[in-house]
Motif scaffolding. Structure first.
Motif, PDB file in Angstrom:
ATOM      1  N   SER A 120      -9.250  15.161  -4.756  1.00  0.00           N
ATOM      2  CA  SER A 120      -7.861  15.442  -5.133  1.00  0.00           C
ATOM      3  C   SER A 120      -7.179  14.212  -5.733  1.00  0.00           C
ATOM      4  O   SER A 120      -5.962  14.223  -5.973  1.00  0.00           O
ATOM      5  CB  SER A 120      -7.070  15.915  -3.905  1.00  0.00           C
ATOM      6  N   GLY A 121      -7.953  13.154  -5.950  1.00  0.00           N
ATOM      7  CA  GLY A 121      -7.429  11.972  -6.640  1.00  0.00           C
ATOM      8  C   GLY A 121      -6.756  10.941  -5.751  1.00  0.00           C
ATOM      9  O   GLY A 121      -6.166   9.982  -6.251  1.00  0.00           O
ATOM     10  N   LYS A 122      -6.881  11.094  -4.436  1.00  0.00           N
ATOM     11  CA  LYS A 122      -6.185  10.181  -3.535  1.00  0.00           C
ATOM     12  C   LYS A 122      -6.815   8.779  -3.484  1.00  0.00           C
ATOM     13  O   LYS A 122      -6.189   7.830  -3.025  1.00  0.00           O
ATOM     14  CB  LYS A 122      -6.160  10.776  -2.113  1.00  0.00           C
ATOM     15  N   LEU A 123      -8.060   8.638  -3.947  1.00  0.00           N
ATOM     16  CA  LEU A 123      -8.731   7.338  -3.962  1.00  0.00           C
ATOM     17  C   LEU A 123      -8.990   6.860  -5.381  1.00  0.00           C
ATOM     18  O   LEU A 123      -9.858   6.026  -5.632  1.00  0.00           O
ATOM     19  CB  LEU A 123     -10.054   7.395  -3.192  1.00  0.00           C
ATOM     20  N   ASN A 171      -5.046   2.326  -6.223  1.00  0.00           N
ATOM     21  CA  ASN A 171      -4.492   1.766  -4.995  1.00  0.00           C
ATOM     22  C   ASN A 171      -3.052   2.197  -4.766  1.00  0.00           C
ATOM     23  O   ASN A 171      -2.627   2.360  -3.623  1.00  0.00           O
ATOM     24  CB  ASN A 171      -4.590   0.235  -5.008  1.00  0.00           C
ATOM     25  N   ASP A 172      -2.290   2.372  -5.825  1.00  0.00           N
ATOM     26  CA  ASP A 172      -0.909   2.821  -5.657  1.00  0.00           C
ATOM     27  C   ASP A 172      -0.852   4.191  -4.984  1.00  0.00           C
ATOM     28  O   ASP A 172      -0.059   4.413  -4.063  1.00  0.00           O
ATOM     29  CB  ASP A 172      -0.197   2.880  -7.009  1.00  0.00           C
ATOM     30  N   VAL A 173      -1.696   5.098  -5.437  1.00  0.00           N
ATOM     31  CA  VAL A 173      -1.731   6.445  -4.835  1.00  0.00           C
ATOM     32  C   VAL A 173      -2.286   6.383  -3.419  1.00  0.00           C
ATOM     33  O   VAL A 173      -1.752   6.990  -2.495  1.00  0.00           O
ATOM     34  CB  VAL A 173      -2.578   7.396  -5.706  1.00  0.00           C
ATOM     35  N   PHE A 174      -3.377   5.610  -3.252  1.00  0.00           N
ATOM     36  CA  PHE A 174      -4.040   5.560  -1.953  1.00  0.00           C
ATOM     37  C   PHE A 174      -3.131   4.957  -0.879  1.00  0.00           C
ATOM     38  O   PHE A 174      -3.060   5.471   0.251  1.00  0.00           O
ATOM     39  CB  PHE A 174      -5.324   4.751  -2.058  1.00  0.00           C
TER      40      PHE A 174
END
Length: 556
Positions: free
Chosen positions: A243-246, A249-252
């Motif tokens: 789902s793109g969470k990794l 770094n900003d999103v993670f």
């Protein structure tokens, strides 16, 4: 022409090096001889007013090293050091194939060891002694690690995002209240949670080659090595990849907000405390997945492959300190936030972390006279009479300051059962910056940078028999020269603190600044220890009293 020019340059360089070497040798040797009264020099002693100043809660984010654990000190109470850190991705992961299975999730974090005490055994293993750890050896504590629910910003929106966001020592309740409910270090091995301790033993891993059946043994130095919940990281990390969470770094960092380390008592154990470089830590997730591929002929094959995701502990951090004075440290707790600024305090309490600073004023503050530009006596001028007389000697002969020292005597009786700070640091309290003597000290130590600035000093001097601290000495020769020779120089207040690293001179803000204090050295916030020193007050025994000692000569 070329050769002449070349040799002239060589001669000039050689002369400069020679003169520098001579000057360096003179200063170093002269400093020792002066201390032993081997030179026929004059000596004068001057009063120093000193009082205590507590910092209250103070900024503690993104420190180079952080305390973790519980430390009881008879003079300074009990401190529980918790910690919160963001996680970062060294490599981004955007796809996880089908049927993933997590084999292991391991958190590793190295401990500091004393290399001079490491012993190598015949089989290649090593016996280590932990360094930077305080309290009873192998004392058990309850360590609980949770996913943090507190989002740590990089910058402060109140400053228009121009300044770093500050976090403070007293915010443990906020971080604790926002932690996720699931305990991550949920191993059945109690040494990883309910009965955790800082283990000095190295880690031994024995592996067997799947083809040759040959066993090999790998040794790694002591460190925290904890098995974390595989199911939790399967759900929160592996299942979130697609789902793109990794993917950045900003999103993670917004999705998985970090780890919260919580320390508590384990049974009747008093606990202990270690200084740790959390930025050297990481979480390693090992998992298997099905990799599906299709040939040109349309044949589909599934291969089971091993994969790894690493999470580093290198994001924003904060040291979270709880201080308890119910069973110890009553004298320190009873100190006012600001001591006696008029007459000084009898003893100076230096304490790291959320602690206290000693504020010093050189020379007797009495001001009954002054001098005009021609050296003629006038009325009070806002300058200490002692300093005025040094600037305007009666015989008209300016004294030449060879060395000036502050020697601090430790209250050995009160400190007899306490860990002692190995170094203290003196700085310009008014302007929160180093003294000129610090800046001009070129000495360095490549093997241990914390022992640099050796001429400026501040390192503990111990009794040869008891191995306990006796004094600290700090040289302020150039500070005094400037005060005497430059009448425009201001005799600023000086600050004295414990320091974890003499090379770190930045200051950190106190949470509630006032007219007495607004910041303190960052390296003091990093240090978990404290010491008690005698002040310069007249009620202190003469042999223990803090004085400014000036060694000088006068021209004939």
């Amino acid at each position: 022409m070329y050769n002449n020019s070349f040799f002239k340059k060589i001669l000039i360089v050689a002369t400069v090096v020679f003169l520098y070497s001579c000057d360096k040798d003179y200063n170093e040797v002269g400093g020792d001889l002066i201390g032993g009264n081997n030179f026929d020099l004059n000596k004068a002693s001057y009063g120093v007013l000193g009082y205590n100043q507590k910092t209250g809660p103070i900024q503690s984010n993104n420190l180079e090293v952080n305390p973790l654990g519980i430390y009881s000190n008879s003079n300074f109470g009990e401190t529980t050091a918790n910690f919160n850190t963001q996680l970062t991705l060294p490599v981004f992961t955007t796809v996880v194939s089908s049927n993933p299975y997590v084999e292991s999730v391991v958190l590793t974090l190295p401990y500091y060891t004393d290399p001079s005490q490491t012993k190598v055994n015949a089989d290649g293993s090593r016996a280590y002694v932990l360094d930077s750890i305080y309290g009873v050896e192998k004392a058990k504590m309850k360590l609980s690690i949770y996913e943090s629910g507190y989002f740590m910003r990089d910058s402060d929106p109140d400053s228009g995002f121009q300044q770093q966001q500050k976090y403070f020592t007293d915010q443990n309740t906020e971080f604790n209240n926002l932690k996720k409910a699931t305990l991550l270090n949920d191993s059945s091995d109690k040494s990883q949670n309910e009965e955790f301790f800082f283990n000095p033993e190295e880690h031994v891993v024995v592996t067997t080659d799947s083809i040759t059946n040959v066993k090999s043994t790998a040794y790694t130095p002591p460190g925290m090595k904890l098995n974390l919940s595989r199911d939790y990281f399967k759900t929160r990390i592996i299942d979130a990849v697609n789902s793109g969470k990794l993917a950045s770094n900003d999103v993670f960092k917004n999705y998985f907000r970090g780890l919260y380390f919580k320390m508590e008592k384990s049974g009747s154990s008093a606990g202990n405390l270690a200084m740790l470089n959390f930025r050297a830590g990481k979480i390693t997730i090992k998992y298997n997945e099905d990799l599906v591929s299709t040939t040109a002929a349309g044949i589909t094959t599934t291969t089971r492959v091993k994969k790894t995701i690493e999470l580093n502990l290198t994001g924003n951090t904060v040291s979270l300190l709880n201080n308890d004075f119910t069973t110890s440290g009553a004298a320190y707790a009873a100190l006012p936030s600001t001591g006696n600024r008029t007459d000084g305090d009898d003893k100076l309490f230096l304490r790291g972390g959320e602690g206290s600073v000693a504020v010093l004023q050189l020379f007797d503050p009495k001001d009954l006279k002054g001098y005009d530009a021609n050296g003629v006596l006038t009325g009070p001028n806002g300058v200490s009479d002692e300093l005025d007389d040094l600037r305007n000697p009666a015989d008209g002969k300016k004294l030449l300051v060879n060395e000036a020292n502050l020697v601090f005597h430790i209250d050995a009786d009160e400190m007899s059962s306490s860990n002692e700070p190995q170094r203290i640091y003196l700085y310009d309290f008014k302007n929160s910056r180093p003294l000129v003597d610090y800046s001009l000290d070129p000495t360095s130590n490549s093997t241990n940078p914390k022992k640099s600035k050796a001429f400026f000093d501040g390192m503990i001097k111990k009794d040869a028999t008891s191995k306990r601290g006796v004094t600290y000495k700090i040289r302020i020769t150039n500070q005094i020269r400037n005060l005497i020779n430059n009448k425009d120089s201001t005799n600023v207040s000086l600050g004295l603190v414990v320091t974890e690293d003499i090379g770190i001179i930045a200051s950190y803000k106190v949470k509630t600044p006032n007219s007495f204090i607004s910041q303190a050295p960052k390296a003091s916030v990093m240090n978990p220890l404290g010491t008690i020193l005698y002040s310069g007050k007249s009620t202190v025994p003469v042999e223990k009293r803090l004085k400014l000692e000036i060694y000088y000569t006068k021209p004939n």
